[in-house]
Design a protein around this motif. Structure first.
Motif, short mmCIF file in Angstrom:
data_model
loop_
_atom_site.label_atom_id
_atom_site.label_comp_id
_atom_site.label_asym_id
_atom_site.label_seq_id
_atom_site.Cartn_x
_atom_site.Cartn_y
_atom_site.Cartn_z
N UNK A 259 0.84 -1.20 0.00
CA UNK A 259 0.00 0.00 0.00
C UNK A 259 0.87 1.25 0.00
N UNK A 260 0.58 2.16 -0.91
CA UNK A 260 1.35 3.40 -1.02
C UNK A 260 0.46 4.64 -1.01
N UNK A 261 -0.78 4.49 -0.52
CA UNK A 261 -1.73 5.59 -0.55
C UNK A 261 -1.70 6.44 0.71
N UNK A 262 -2.79 7.17 0.91
CA UNK A 262 -2.90 8.11 2.02
C UNK A 262 -3.28 7.41 3.32
N UNK A 263 -2.83 7.97 4.43
CA UNK A 263 -3.35 7.59 5.74
C UNK A 263 -4.49 8.55 6.06
N UNK A 264 -5.68 8.01 6.10
CA UNK A 264 -6.91 8.81 6.19
C UNK A 264 -7.40 8.89 7.63
N UNK A 265 -7.43 10.10 8.18
CA UNK A 265 -7.88 10.30 9.55
C UNK A 265 -9.41 10.36 9.57
N UNK A 266 -10.01 9.43 10.32
CA UNK A 266 -11.47 9.37 10.43
C UNK A 266 -11.83 9.27 11.91
N UNK A 267 -12.33 10.37 12.46
CA UNK A 267 -12.62 10.44 13.89
C UNK A 267 -14.06 10.91 14.11
N UNK A 268 -14.83 10.09 14.82
CA UNK A 268 -16.15 10.48 15.29
C UNK A 268 -16.01 10.78 16.78
N UNK A 269 -16.19 12.01 17.18
CA UNK A 269 -15.88 12.39 18.56
C UNK A 269 -16.84 13.46 19.04
N UNK A 270 -18.02 13.01 19.44
CA UNK A 270 -19.08 13.94 19.81
C UNK A 270 -18.73 14.80 21.02
N UNK A 271 -18.05 14.22 21.99
CA UNK A 271 -17.79 14.95 23.22
C UNK A 271 -16.45 15.65 23.27
N UNK A 272 -15.64 15.54 22.20
CA UNK A 272 -14.32 16.12 22.25
C UNK A 272 -13.99 16.85 20.95
N UNK A 273 -13.50 16.12 19.96
CA UNK A 273 -12.96 16.78 18.77
C UNK A 273 -14.02 17.50 17.94
N UNK A 274 -15.25 17.04 17.97
CA UNK A 274 -16.31 17.76 17.26
C UNK A 274 -16.67 19.08 17.96
N UNK A 275 -16.21 19.24 19.18
CA UNK A 275 -16.49 20.47 19.93
C UNK A 275 -15.40 21.52 19.77
N UNK A 276 -14.30 21.18 19.15
CA UNK A 276 -13.17 22.10 19.02
C UNK A 276 -13.23 22.83 17.68
N UNK A 277 -12.58 23.98 17.54
CA UNK A 277 -12.54 24.69 16.27
C UNK A 277 -11.92 23.82 15.17
N UNK A 278 -12.45 23.98 13.96
CA UNK A 278 -11.97 23.17 12.85
C UNK A 278 -10.47 23.26 12.67
N UNK A 279 -9.94 24.48 12.72
CA UNK A 279 -8.51 24.67 12.51
C UNK A 279 -7.68 23.91 13.52
N UNK A 280 -8.11 23.94 14.78
CA UNK A 280 -7.38 23.23 15.83
C UNK A 280 -7.36 21.72 15.57
N UNK A 281 -8.51 21.19 15.14
CA UNK A 281 -8.58 19.75 14.86
C UNK A 281 -7.67 19.38 13.70
N UNK A 282 -7.73 20.15 12.61
CA UNK A 282 -6.91 19.84 11.45
C UNK A 282 -5.42 19.99 11.77
#
Length: 293
Positions: A259-282
């Motif tokens: 495999x030589x493709x991308x490492x894809x970040x997939x996070x479902x985080x209702x109580x944490x990361x979904x509550x933070x500003x988009x820029x901070x998460x990225x």
């Protein structure tokens, strides 16, 4: 750490992809793609509902404007259903293939579905898991013909067994690869797997099954982390490095298998990361991709 020498991610994030569910609460798809582009993130994996919310044409324009690659498109599947819903299942999945092709995705990820009443609401209640798995195989077989014509590879994503009833009755790499071998014995590249560490990290056969998959079957690689304790089985995924998954070891197995493709970040985080500003998460995704993936 793996014995195999993996790609060095420490100096840049050229092989980072953002699954747009990771920041789905912070903006619409166009806003997410713009934020990724401004940070030099080269790839994304959108969800169908996010595309529908802005319109397919607008989504295609945003992808092209940002010169973004798509490490995958989420999602097709949900095959088990009452026979009266067969046309609905077929047509919905064909639309998913068409959307993935329009957006330029490298594959359409399949979350295959569980018992029919959960896969396709309105179907009669059933406890027949074997029948559901049979319907999954039949559904993929039918969709595969259409996807081949569209040039869109299908990636079966095995999900953790806790989702067997409602989301996916394919729960191990071995199950997924058995399907691939029966439906695509020539290993044509039209059918393969999406390896999501959240779902498969626990499997004692994981290394052997990744090796079995090989380059032709490894279509996508998803990363996040398993928190202890996990407070919600769906919506409490961890940022890479915050949990117990040995992500570099699994990436080593995947890359050693071709495999030589991308490492894809997939996070479902209702109580944490979904509550933070988009820029901070990225920005955190970029930092963790370099340091712990």
């Amino acid at each position: 750490m793996p014995d195999f020498k993996t790609r060095d991610f420490s100096g840049d994030h050229r092989w980072l992809s953002i699954n747009t569910a990771t920041v789905r609460k912070q903006g619409d798809l166009v806003e997410i793609l713009d934020a990724c582009t401004r940070r030099g993130i080269r790839a994304v994996a959108p969800w169908r509902d996010q595309v529908a919310a802005v319109g397919l044409d607008a989504a295609v324009r945003a992808v092209r404007t940002g010169e973004l690659a798509l490490s995958g498109y989420c999602r097709g599947g949900m095959f088990p259903a009452d026979p009266s819903k067969a046309a609905e299942v077929r047509d919905d999945n064909r639309r998913a293939v068409d959307e993935a092709a329009a957006l330029g995705a490298v594959c359409l990820v399949l979350v295959v579905g569980g018992l029919p009443q959960y896969s396709r609401p309105g179907s009669p209640a059933s406890k027949d898991l074997a029948l559901a798995r049979s319907q999954v195989e039949d559904g993929i077989a039918e969709l595969l013909d259409y996807a081949r014509e569209a040039g869109m590879p299908l990636a079966i994503e095995p999900l953790h067994p806790m989702y067997a009833a409602d989301r996916a009755c394919v729960n191990t790499m071995a199950q997924a690869l058995d399907l691939c071998d029966r439906l695509d014995p020539g290993r044509s590249g039209a059918l393969g797997v999406a390896v999501d560490v959240y779902h498969v990290w626990w499997d004692p056969q994981l290394e052997a099954q990744i090796r079995r998959a090989g380059r032709e079957r490894l279509l996508a690689f998803h990363v996040c982390d398993w928190l202890v304790p996990t407070t919600d089985l769906l919506l409490d995924r961890g940022m890479m490095g915050d949990g117990v998954i040995d992500i570099p070891r699994i990436r080593g197995w995947v890359e050693e298998s071709g495999f030589t493709g991308f490492s894809e970040v997939e996070i479902f985080s209702q109580g944490n990361w979904w509550e933070k500003p988009m820029g901070e998460v990225l920005d955190t995704c970029i930092e963790r991709h370099r340091s712990v993936v």
